[in-house]
Design a protein around this motif. Structure first.
Motif, PDB file in Angstrom:
ATOM      1  N   PRO A 151       0.805  -1.228   0.000  1.00 37.41           N
ATOM      2  CA  PRO A 151       0.000   0.000   0.000  1.00 37.41           C
ATOM      3  C   PRO A 151       0.837   1.276   0.000  1.00 37.41           C
ATOM      4  O   PRO A 151       0.438   2.289  -0.582  1.00 37.41           O
ATOM      5  N   HIS A 152       1.994   1.246   0.647  1.00 37.86           N
ATOM      6  CA  HIS A 152       2.850   2.431   0.703  1.00 37.86           C
ATOM      7  C   HIS A 152       3.412   2.739  -0.682  1.00 37.86           C
ATOM      8  O   HIS A 152       3.484   3.904  -1.094  1.00 37.86           O
TER       9      HIS A 152
ATOM     10  N   GLU B 228       2.703   6.079  -3.253  1.00 39.77           N
ATOM     11  CA  GLU B 228       3.786   6.866  -3.831  1.00 39.77           C
ATOM     12  C   GLU B 228       3.649   6.999  -5.344  1.00 39.77           C
ATOM     13  O   GLU B 228       3.798   8.099  -5.902  1.00 39.77           O
ATOM     14  N   ILE B 229       3.359   5.903  -6.035  1.00 37.70           N
ATOM     15  CA  ILE B 229       3.347   5.957  -7.508  1.00 37.70           C
ATOM     16  C   ILE B 229       2.105   6.647  -8.072  1.00 37.70           C
ATOM     17  O   ILE B 229       2.081   7.013  -9.244  1.00 37.70           O
TER      18      ILE B 229
ATOM     19  N   ILE C 257      -4.678   0.257  -4.628  1.00 36.86           N
ATOM     20  CA  ILE C 257      -4.722   1.249  -5.707  1.00 36.86           C
ATOM     21  C   ILE C 257      -5.869   2.231  -5.478  1.00 36.86           C
ATOM     22  O   ILE C 257      -5.709   3.453  -5.645  1.00 36.86           O
ATOM     23  N   CYS C 258      -7.028   1.735  -5.086  1.00 36.91           N
ATOM     24  CA  CYS C 258      -8.179   2.617  -4.858  1.00 36.91           C
ATOM     25  C   CYS C 258      -7.940   3.556  -3.680  1.00 36.91           C
ATOM     26  O   CYS C 258      -8.279   4.747  -3.738  1.00 36.91           O
ATOM     27  N   GLN C 259      -7.374   3.027  -2.617  1.00 39.14           N
ATOM     28  CA  GLN C 259      -7.076   3.866  -1.453  1.00 39.14           C
ATOM     29  C   GLN C 259      -6.072   4.955  -1.825  1.00 39.14           C
ATOM     30  O   GLN C 259      -6.229   6.123  -1.442  1.00 39.14           O
TER      31      GLN C 259
ATOM     32  N   ASN D 124      -4.791  10.598  -3.150  1.00 38.94           N
ATOM     33  CA  ASN D 124      -4.044  11.494  -4.024  1.00 38.94           C
ATOM     34  C   ASN D 124      -4.923  12.270  -5.011  1.00 38.94           C
ATOM     35  O   ASN D 124      -4.408  13.006  -5.851  1.00 38.94           O
ATOM     36  N   GLY D 125      -6.243  12.099  -4.908  1.00 41.15           N
ATOM     37  CA  GLY D 125      -7.154  12.889  -5.724  1.00 41.15           C
ATOM     38  C   GLY D 125      -7.098  12.614  -7.211  1.00 41.15           C
ATOM     39  O   GLY D 125      -7.233  13.542  -8.034  1.00 41.15           O
TER      40      GLY D 125
END
Length: 330
Positions: free
Chosen positions: A66-67, A71-72, A109-111, A116-117
């Protein structure tokens, strides 16, 4: 929304469909970040075959973290989430890994997209979630039937993605492609299995059940469907099939390939390639009315046209050298 000048992330970009999608996105003028599954060899999968490699940013990692996902996805406008474990036979052996990658990977990915908007998330489903057709053509309201651990994991992933739209307003679209084929496809799939073995000079080809029907779609049509969904605001919060609406049996498909390749190869049944009795999906045929109404999408390639391009690619010795045609790929 136009994709030109948008910052786009493609997960699973190193794979079959993902690599073709990256090419299409670059051609559209998008700035593409391509996620390759981390490995110590610095191998970028099918991305290394792309002429546009210098035009994309390749990052290596894993959607199970998740981290890393957070980031990406920073400064990203659109995410095409294709990263997944997809081999059905292997899901019988290692189902836990399918939950980790397909369900938890989608959650991550969804979180990350939420935090990150990101403007759009196109999540990749599969026609396998429908199981054997209760009616045809199959529309998006067809019941879901988890006939394999793979299918179950994709149903879970789809629901996870849609929950982020319902609960948090994440602009998610679930793209549900039917059976995609074309250059660079894994040898575990039936069409490259046949073409690859004929091209390698095999006289007998071992196969599973030839009676099921499928809705086969050339990879560039599938990618065209993905981009059409991303560019239509009407598809937000929707599940949308991508398919041709044409149904053909596996046996008839193989006969067509054999004829197109001028081969006299014989097909024999291999028990290890048969799915468990209640796990085989015997009939799939897409109702593509919804994607046509929402985006105007129509396939560009007939089965014969797509197979011609696929055969042309596989018979090239340089391309065929990537495959171990004599080994059954679980």
């Amino acid at each position: 929304m136009k994709l030109k000048n948008k910052k786009v992330l493609v997960t699973g970009a190193d794979g079959f469909i993902g690599s073709h999608l990256v090419e299409m996105l670059v051609e559209s003028g998008a700035g593409v970040k391509a996620l390759n599954q981390y490995n110590s060899f610095n191998n970028w999968g099918w991305l290394e075959a792309l002429d546009c490699l210098s035009d994309i940013e390749v990052v290596s990692g894993d959607v199970r973290d998740p981290h890393f996902c957070k980031e990406i996805t920073k400064n990203t406008d659109v995410i095409f989430h294709l990263a997944a474990l997809i081999a059905i036979p292997y899901s019988y052996i290692a189902p836990d890994s399918y939950v980790d990658t397909n369900v938890k990977g989608t959650l991550n990915i969804c979180q990350a997209a939420k935090e990150n908007g990101c403007e759009r998330v196109i999540h990749t489903s599969t026609s396998e979630v429908y199981g054997t057709a209760q009616y045809v053509p199959i529309d998006e309201k067809h019941p879901l039937q988890p006939q394999s651990p793979y299918s179950a994991s994709k149903i879970g992933a789809d629901h996870m993605a849609m929950s982020f739209h319902q609960a948090f307003g994440l602009p998610v679209t679930i793209a549900r492609p039917f059976n995609t084929y074309g250059p660079r496809q894994s040898a575990r799939a039936v069409i490259p299995t046949i073409i690859g073995q004929i091209a390698a000079g095999a006289k007998k080809i071992k196969l599973g059940d030839l009676t099921p029907t499928r809705d086969f779609n050339y990879v560039l049509d599938t990618c065209k469907g993905f981009t059409a969904l991303a560019q239509s605001d009407q598809t937000i919060g929707e599940i949308v099939n991508i398919g041709s609406g044409v149904e053909i049996s596996v046996a008839d498909t193989l006969d067509l390939i054999r004829k197109m390749m001028s081969s006299d190869v014989k097909f024999v049944t291999d028990d290890q390639r048969l799915r468990p009795k209640d796990s085989e999906v015997f009939r799939l045929c897409c109702d593509n009315t919804k994607i046509n109404q929402l985006t105007g999408f129509k396939p560009d390639y007939s089965l014969e046209q797509g197979l011609e391009k696929t055969i042309e690619w596989f018979v090239d010795p340089e391309n065929l050298s990537h495959y171990k045609t004599d080994i059954y790929n679980v």
